[in-house]
Design an enzyme around this catalytic site. Sequence first.
Site, PDB file in Angstrom:
ATOM      1  N   ARG A 228       0.843  -1.192   0.000  1.00 45.26           N
ATOM      2  CA  ARG A 228       0.000   0.000   0.000  1.00 45.26           C
ATOM      3  C   ARG A 228       0.879   1.244   0.000  1.00 45.26           C
ATOM      4  O   ARG A 228       1.838   1.346   0.765  1.00 45.26           O
ATOM      5  CB  ARG A 228      -0.935   0.009   1.217  1.00 45.26           C
ATOM      6  CG  ARG A 228      -2.077  -1.013   1.136  1.00 45.26           C
ATOM      7  CD  ARG A 228      -3.044  -0.671   0.015  1.00 45.26           C
ATOM      8  NE  ARG A 228      -4.200  -1.551  -0.046  1.00 45.26           N
ATOM      9  CZ  ARG A 228      -4.317  -2.587  -0.851  1.00 45.26           C
ATOM     10  NH1 ARG A 228      -3.314  -2.911  -1.662  1.00 45.26           N
ATOM     11  NH2 ARG A 228      -5.410  -3.320  -0.857  1.00 45.26           N
ATOM     12  N   GLU A 257      -2.001   7.843  -4.465  1.00 51.67           N
ATOM     13  CA  GLU A 257      -3.147   7.181  -5.092  1.00 51.67           C
ATOM     14  C   GLU A 257      -4.467   7.573  -4.424  1.00 51.67           C
ATOM     15  O   GLU A 257      -4.520   7.834  -3.226  1.00 51.67           O
ATOM     16  CB  GLU A 257      -2.999   5.663  -4.990  1.00 51.67           C
ATOM     17  CG  GLU A 257      -1.898   5.093  -5.843  1.00 51.67           C
ATOM     18  CD  GLU A 257      -1.778   3.588  -5.644  1.00 51.67           C
ATOM     19  OE1 GLU A 257      -2.618   2.858  -6.206  1.00 51.67           O
ATOM     20  OE2 GLU A 257      -0.858   3.156  -4.928  1.00 51.67           O
ATOM     21  N   HIS A 286       0.129   0.271  -9.814  1.00 46.50           N
ATOM     22  CA  HIS A 286      -0.637  -0.624  -8.936  1.00 46.50           C
ATOM     23  C   HIS A 286      -1.191  -1.814  -9.728  1.00 46.50           C
ATOM     24  O   HIS A 286      -2.390  -2.116  -9.688  1.00 46.50           O
ATOM     25  CB  HIS A 286      -1.782   0.129  -8.249  1.00 46.50           C
ATOM     26  CG  HIS A 286      -2.223  -0.511  -6.963  1.00 46.50           C
ATOM     27  ND1 HIS A 286      -2.543   0.215  -5.835  1.00 46.50           N
ATOM     28  CD2 HIS A 286      -2.408  -1.814  -6.613  1.00 46.50           C
ATOM     29  CE1 HIS A 286      -2.915  -0.608  -4.864  1.00 46.50           C
ATOM     30  NE2 HIS A 286      -2.831  -1.849  -5.326  1.00 46.50           N
TER      31      HIS A 286
END
Length: 312
Positions: A228, A257, A286
Amino acid sequence: MKVVILDNVHPLFEKTFNNWGWEVELASKWSVQDFQKNILNFDGIIIRSRIKLDKNNLLNAKNLKFIARPGSGLENIDLEYCKIKNIEVFRSPEGNRDALAEHVMGMVLMLNNHLYRANTQVKGSIWNREGNRGNELMGKTFAIIGYGFMGEALAKRLSGFGVNVIAFDKYKKDFSSSYVKEVTLEEVFQSADYLSLHTPLSNETIRFFNKDFISKFKKPFVFINSARGKSVVLKDLVDALLNDKVSGACLDVLELESSSFENVDVNSNKSFDSLKKMDNVILSPHIAGWTHEAKYKMADFLIKKIKGRFQM
C-alpha cells in the site's frame, strides 16, 4: 439472495450467482448516494475499493449477510461494524499472490540489470555495455516484512535465485522453512540488501516506512513496495535515494493514489517529480497482482468461500 456488484470484476461472479438462482445487480456506476439508497434490498456485496464501506455507508444495509472483496486488502471495509452486525467478510489473497510475486521479481530484475535504460538506449541506437553492467541477486540478503500470502509467494520465487531470504512478521511466528528464515526486525536492519514490504494498511502501517525507519539500516538497500502506497512517506524515500541510503526502488504503489487506486494526484508533487527522473527507480501503476489469470482466480476463490457458507 440478492447480490450487488459494485466494481468491474470477473464475469464469473455474475454467471455463478445466476446459476445458483440468485439475483444480481451490476452497479459499477453507482454513486455513494445510490448505494445508501438501494443497499437495503441486498444480501451480499462484491466490491474492490470504489466505495468505502464504513459504518455510515452500511447503516441502511439491514439485510446484508456478506461482503466479498477480490484480493487481499480490507482497509475500505469497517470490519468492526461488520462483526457487530454479523456481516461476513470474505477476501481472496490466494488468487493474486502468484501474480504479485512474479511482478515483484520482474521489477527487481529490471532494476538490477538496467533493462529499462538499456532498452531505451538500444532503441535510440546507443550501444553502452559497460554503462549497463548489472548486479546479481545471488548471495544477497532479501528481507520481507509481512509474511502472509504475498510474502510467502515471493519467498518461494526467490528461493531459486540463490538468495538468503529473511522475513519479519509482527503477528506471525514459527514460519521458517527451506526457503525463508524468520528473523527479528533488528536482523532486517542489520542484514538487508533488499527490502520488500507486504503489510496491510492499518493505523500501524500508515507512514511506516519513513526517515526514522530508513536510518536504522546498516547498509544501502533496494526498497520494493507492492503493498500500500500510504505505508511509505514518499519525501523520505526520495531523500534516502538522493543520499544513497536507499540504492534503488521498485514501487507499484504510491501514497498519492486515490482510495480506489484508479488514479494519482501528481499535481505539484516534488517527490513524484524527483522519482520520475531517477534511473534507479522502477514504477508501475498498482498492477502487481493484476494479471488476467489473477482476476479469474480471485473470483474463483471468493465464490468457493461464499458457496461454502451460503450454498451448503
